[in-house]
Design an enzyme around this catalytic site. Sequence first.
Site, mmCIF file in Angstrom:
data_model
loop_
_atom_site.group_PDB
_atom_site.id
_atom_site.type_symbol
_atom_site.label_atom_id
_atom_site.label_comp_id
_atom_site.label_asym_id
_atom_site.label_seq_id
_atom_site.Cartn_x
_atom_site.Cartn_y
_atom_site.Cartn_z
ATOM 1 N N LYS A 91 26.614 12.150 10.203
ATOM 2 C CA LYS A 91 27.421 11.054 9.695
ATOM 3 C C LYS A 91 28.878 11.514 9.760
ATOM 4 O O LYS A 91 29.149 12.684 10.011
ATOM 5 C CB LYS A 91 27.034 10.694 8.252
ATOM 6 C CG LYS A 91 25.570 10.320 8.066
ATOM 7 C CD LYS A 91 25.295 9.874 6.660
ATOM 8 C CE LYS A 91 23.801 9.737 6.379
ATOM 9 N NZ LYS A 91 23.122 8.883 7.329
ATOM 10 N N HIS A 92 29.790 10.584 9.550
ATOM 11 C CA HIS A 92 31.202 10.928 9.528
ATOM 12 C C HIS A 92 31.680 10.908 8.084
ATOM 13 O O HIS A 92 31.381 9.957 7.353
ATOM 14 C CB HIS A 92 32.011 9.935 10.362
ATOM 15 C CG HIS A 92 33.389 10.398 10.691
ATOM 16 N ND1 HIS A 92 34.401 10.440 9.743
ATOM 17 C CD2 HIS A 92 33.933 10.853 11.846
ATOM 18 C CE1 HIS A 92 35.502 10.890 10.319
ATOM 19 N NE2 HIS A 92 35.249 11.153 11.586
ATOM 20 N N PRO A 93 32.416 11.938 7.646
ATOM 21 C CA PRO A 93 32.788 11.997 6.231
ATOM 22 C C PRO A 93 33.732 10.892 5.783
ATOM 23 O O PRO A 93 33.806 10.585 4.594
ATOM 24 C CB PRO A 93 33.448 13.374 6.098
ATOM 25 C CG PRO A 93 33.877 13.739 7.474
ATOM 26 C CD PRO A 93 32.860 13.132 8.390
ATOM 27 N N THR A 94 34.474 10.266 6.716
ATOM 28 C CA THR A 94 35.456 9.261 6.301
ATOM 29 C C THR A 94 35.299 7.921 7.019
ATOM 30 O O THR A 94 36.180 7.067 6.912
ATOM 31 C CB THR A 94 36.887 9.789 6.545
ATOM 32 O OG1 THR A 94 37.019 10.184 7.919
ATOM 33 C CG2 THR A 94 37.184 10.981 5.654
ATOM 34 N N ARG A 99 28.062 4.065 1.096
ATOM 35 C CA ARG A 99 27.356 4.506 2.305
ATOM 36 C C ARG A 99 25.839 4.322 2.216
ATOM 37 O O ARG A 99 25.222 3.888 3.199
ATOM 38 C CB ARG A 99 27.704 5.965 2.615
ATOM 39 C CG ARG A 99 27.184 6.408 3.979
ATOM 40 C CD ARG A 99 27.319 7.921 4.174
ATOM 41 N NE ARG A 99 28.680 8.374 4.140
ATOM 42 C CZ ARG A 99 29.508 8.359 5.191
ATOM 43 N NH1 ARG A 99 29.088 7.885 6.341
ATOM 44 N NH2 ARG A 99 30.736 8.809 5.074
#
Length: 400
Positions: free
Chosen positions: A230-233, A287
């Site tokens: 996943k992407h943190p931002t 999320r």
Amino acid sequence: MSAQHRPKPLDGMLVVALEQAVAAPWCTSRLADAGARVIKIERPEGDFARGYDRAVHGESSYFVWINRGKESIALDLKQPDDLALLERMLVQADVFIQNLAPGATQRLGIGSDALRQRHPRLVTCDISGYGDHGSLQLMKAYDLLIQAESGLISISGAPGEWGRIGVSLCDITAGMNALIGIQQALFQRDRTGRGSGIQVSLFDSAAELMGVPYLQTRHGGKAPERVGLKHPTIAPYGAFTCADGRDILVSIQNEREWADFCREVLRRPDLLTHPQFASNAVRVENRPLVDGTVAEVFAGLTSAEVIDRLTTARTAFGSVNSVQDLISHPQLRTRRMKVNGHVAEVPALPWITEWEDDSYREMPAIDAQGEALRREFAAPGPADNPARHDTTPHRASTPV
């Protein structure tokens, strides 16, 4: 003109490399690909990277990867004659690069500052673990140690047990930075007539890679978490499993893409007015809900159906592939290279140029050119002037 004799930007350059393992050999292999003559100085037992594995027709995959096109000579630099031979090579060299333990070249009398005083046109490059400042400068450093020290590991992978980044990222990046520095120094020499010293450390290279997490933490007050695929931002940005078990990684970069994704892929235009999906920042906060919604849709479709919808929506996506998948990937470019009388297929250079060869030159055996190099750089006889190369330029300035 045959492919193996295309003019190259570093034709005529002599690089002397006192190198081992990965960072410096990565740099010098790319200099060799660009036409430089690279003389690799090995200890009598050879570069220890030769023994990492035997995967490529009996040779180390590491060594095959980053030592093509070089000449090898084995020297014991504790022996005066071998050290003198290296010094005679350096009289003729354009570039000297080394990644020995901290202080080793200074103890031998071939530290970069001293060499450039003797040979003002020489470009020197020192690759170390931590640079020449700070309390850790004398520590040994290897790639995984720097991954840990720099914080790279703390932001990589999934929550739970720590995991190594799967390639020697710090070594490779240091080699890239050394290559950039050397090429800039050669441009500078064209303007000034003088060489210069380049210093590259694995730690600095890793710390620069950490620019965004560093800024987020120092000025935003919060470090990014380890979130796996996943992407943190950014959300949604991650891997989702289709009905046939295939994982597809999708990336949404802006609100326009999110709108197209909702309409064409999820077939949920109602999400565009849902307060928990209102913007990227809100989606990141929610999320689990966002990813759960995407996962539910993907789980009801085959990967072919998902890809058709993603293509229609012009949503960026990719497959979660194995190394075996890479080998058969339609985008992979490779070059042939002889290894021990066999042919190996190796990944091609990531930059495509008009001077690129159709195949790569062989890597050298230990001391393969030792005898020839000892003759070429033999001590001058009585009729020769031993100071000749110290009182004239190394060679005409060569464009890079």
